[in-house]
Write a protein that holds these residues in place. Structure first.
Motif, PDB file in Angstrom:
ATOM      1  N   TRP A  48     -63.981  -2.765   6.432  1.00  0.00           N
ATOM      2  CA  TRP A  48     -62.785  -1.936   6.580  1.00  0.00           C
ATOM      3  C   TRP A  48     -63.159  -0.741   7.433  1.00  0.00           C
ATOM      4  N   THR A  49     -62.289  -0.373   8.366  1.00  0.00           N
ATOM      5  CA  THR A  49     -62.601   0.745   9.254  1.00  0.00           C
ATOM      6  C   THR A  49     -61.469   1.763   9.294  1.00  0.00           C
ATOM      7  N   LYS A  50     -61.866   3.004   9.481  1.00  0.00           N
ATOM      8  CA  LYS A  50     -60.879   4.069   9.693  1.00  0.00           C
ATOM      9  C   LYS A  50     -60.480   4.141  11.158  1.00  0.00           C
ATOM     10  N   PHE A  51     -61.280   3.583  12.020  1.00  0.00           N
ATOM     11  CA  PHE A  51     -61.018   3.621  13.456  1.00  0.00           C
ATOM     12  C   PHE A  51     -60.344   2.324  13.896  1.00  0.00           C
ATOM     13  N   PRO A  52     -59.525   2.406  14.934  1.00  0.00           N
ATOM     14  CA  PRO A  52     -58.876   1.187  15.424  1.00  0.00           C
ATOM     15  C   PRO A  52     -59.863   0.309  16.172  1.00  0.00           C
ATOM     16  N   LEU A  53     -59.622  -0.980  16.131  1.00  0.00           N
ATOM     17  CA  LEU A  53     -60.371  -1.951  16.921  1.00  0.00           C
ATOM     18  C   LEU A  53     -59.414  -2.372  18.034  1.00  0.00           C
ATOM     19  N   ALA A  66     -64.596  -3.141  22.119  1.00  0.00           N
ATOM     20  CA  ALA A  66     -64.502  -3.374  20.679  1.00  0.00           C
ATOM     21  C   ALA A  66     -65.385  -4.552  20.276  1.00  0.00           C
ATOM     22  N   GLN A  67     -65.369  -5.632  21.060  1.00  0.00           N
ATOM     23  CA  GLN A  67     -66.218  -6.789  20.763  1.00  0.00           C
ATOM     24  C   GLN A  67     -67.696  -6.397  20.757  1.00  0.00           C
ATOM     25  N   GLN A  68     -68.105  -5.641  21.769  1.00  0.00           N
ATOM     26  CA  GLN A  68     -69.504  -5.217  21.861  1.00  0.00           C
ATOM     27  C   GLN A  68     -69.876  -4.303  20.703  1.00  0.00           C
ATOM     28  N   ALA A  69     -68.982  -3.404  20.320  1.00  0.00           N
ATOM     29  CA  ALA A  69     -69.262  -2.498  19.202  1.00  0.00           C
ATOM     30  C   ALA A  69     -69.424  -3.284  17.899  1.00  0.00           C
ATOM     31  N   VAL A  87     -74.936 -15.931  10.394  1.00  0.00           N
ATOM     32  CA  VAL A  87     -74.001 -14.799  10.392  1.00  0.00           C
ATOM     33  C   VAL A  87     -72.894 -15.062  11.414  1.00  0.00           C
ATOM     34  N   ILE A  88     -71.645 -14.940  10.977  1.00  0.00           N
ATOM     35  CA  ILE A  88     -70.522 -14.976  11.910  1.00  0.00           C
ATOM     36  C   ILE A  88     -69.562 -13.844  11.569  1.00  0.00           C
ATOM     37  N   TRP A  89     -68.828 -13.399  12.546  1.00  0.00           N
ATOM     38  CA  TRP A  89     -67.791 -12.404  12.307  1.00  0.00           C
ATOM     39  C   TRP A  89     -66.538 -12.825  13.067  1.00  0.00           C
ATOM     40  N   PHE A  90     -65.402 -12.351  12.586  1.00  0.00           N
ATOM     41  CA  PHE A  90     -64.143 -12.597  13.270  1.00  0.00           C
ATOM     42  C   PHE A  90     -63.119 -11.570  12.816  1.00  0.00           C
ATOM     43  N   LYS A  91     -62.139 -11.374  13.653  1.00  0.00           N
ATOM     44  CA  LYS A  91     -60.996 -10.511  13.333  1.00  0.00           C
ATOM     45  C   LYS A  91     -59.767 -11.397  13.401  1.00  0.00           C
ATOM     46  N   ASN A  92     -59.010 -11.429  12.326  1.00  0.00           N
ATOM     47  CA  ASN A  92     -57.808 -12.262  12.294  1.00  0.00           C
ATOM     48  C   ASN A  92     -56.766 -11.755  13.270  1.00  0.00           C
ATOM     49  N   TRP A  93     -56.000 -12.695  13.819  1.00  0.00           N
ATOM     50  CA  TRP A  93     -54.839 -12.339  14.619  1.00  0.00           C
ATOM     51  C   TRP A  93     -53.847 -11.630  13.713  1.00  0.00           C
ATOM     52  N   HIS A 106     -63.876  -9.558   9.446  1.00  0.00           N
ATOM     53  CA  HIS A 106     -64.582 -10.354   8.449  1.00  0.00           C
ATOM     54  C   HIS A 106     -65.987 -10.705   8.920  1.00  0.00           C
ATOM     55  N   VAL A 107     -66.909 -10.795   7.954  1.00  0.00           N
ATOM     56  CA  VAL A 107     -68.264 -11.281   8.210  1.00  0.00           C
ATOM     57  C   VAL A 107     -68.558 -12.319   7.139  1.00  0.00           C
TER      58      VAL A 107
END
Length: 132
Positions: A48-53, A66-69, A87-93, A106-107
């Motif tokens: 969870w982040t306080k900053f926008p992605l 954002a991807q690189q960060a 390890v995988i990560w993704f951001k839902n649409w 998500h991770v």
């Protein structure tokens, strides 16, 4: 949103102190409360982040910054304790998100050391495990 803010995150504000992943108080790693039906050896976390992605305008695609960060954060945070290929990560649409008001991604980790997970989540447990 109120439940997640007050009970899960214990945040009083979504105003970040700095840039992406600059301050630990600007993000929190917790279990996914209602994880997907996957192999029991897979630990599903939400960051969870306080900053926008930031996304490319008009799409659900993250900007390259954002991807690189996120990739750098995931590498630093997880890949020193879990094999990178586990390890995988993704951001839902947007259309797939269950929580829109608070930014998150998500991770998933395959068969990580439980002590590492306890440490990285500050002893968190998914809500699904607390109800029967």
């Amino acid at each position: 949103m109120a439940f997640i803010m007050n009970e899960r995150l214990r945040w009083t504000s979504l105003t970040p102190q700095g840039r992406l992943f600059e301050f630990e108080d600007d993000y929190k790693i917790l279990y996914n409360d209602w994880p997907y039906g996957v192999d029991e050896k897979i630990v599903h976390l939400v960051i969870w982040t306080k900053f926008p992605l930031e996304e490319v305008e008009g799409t659900d695609e993250l900007t390259s910054e954002a991807q690189q960060a996120i990739e750098g954060f995931v590498q630093r945070t997880f890949c020193s304790k879990v094999k990178p290929e586990h390890v995988i990560w993704f951001k839902n649409w947007a259309s797939l998100k269950s929580v829109h008001a608070i930014e998150h991604f998500h991770v998933m980790l395959y068969d990580p050391d439980p002590d590492f997970i306890k440490f990285i989540t500050n002893g968190d447990a998914p809500m699904a495990s607390l109800v029967s």
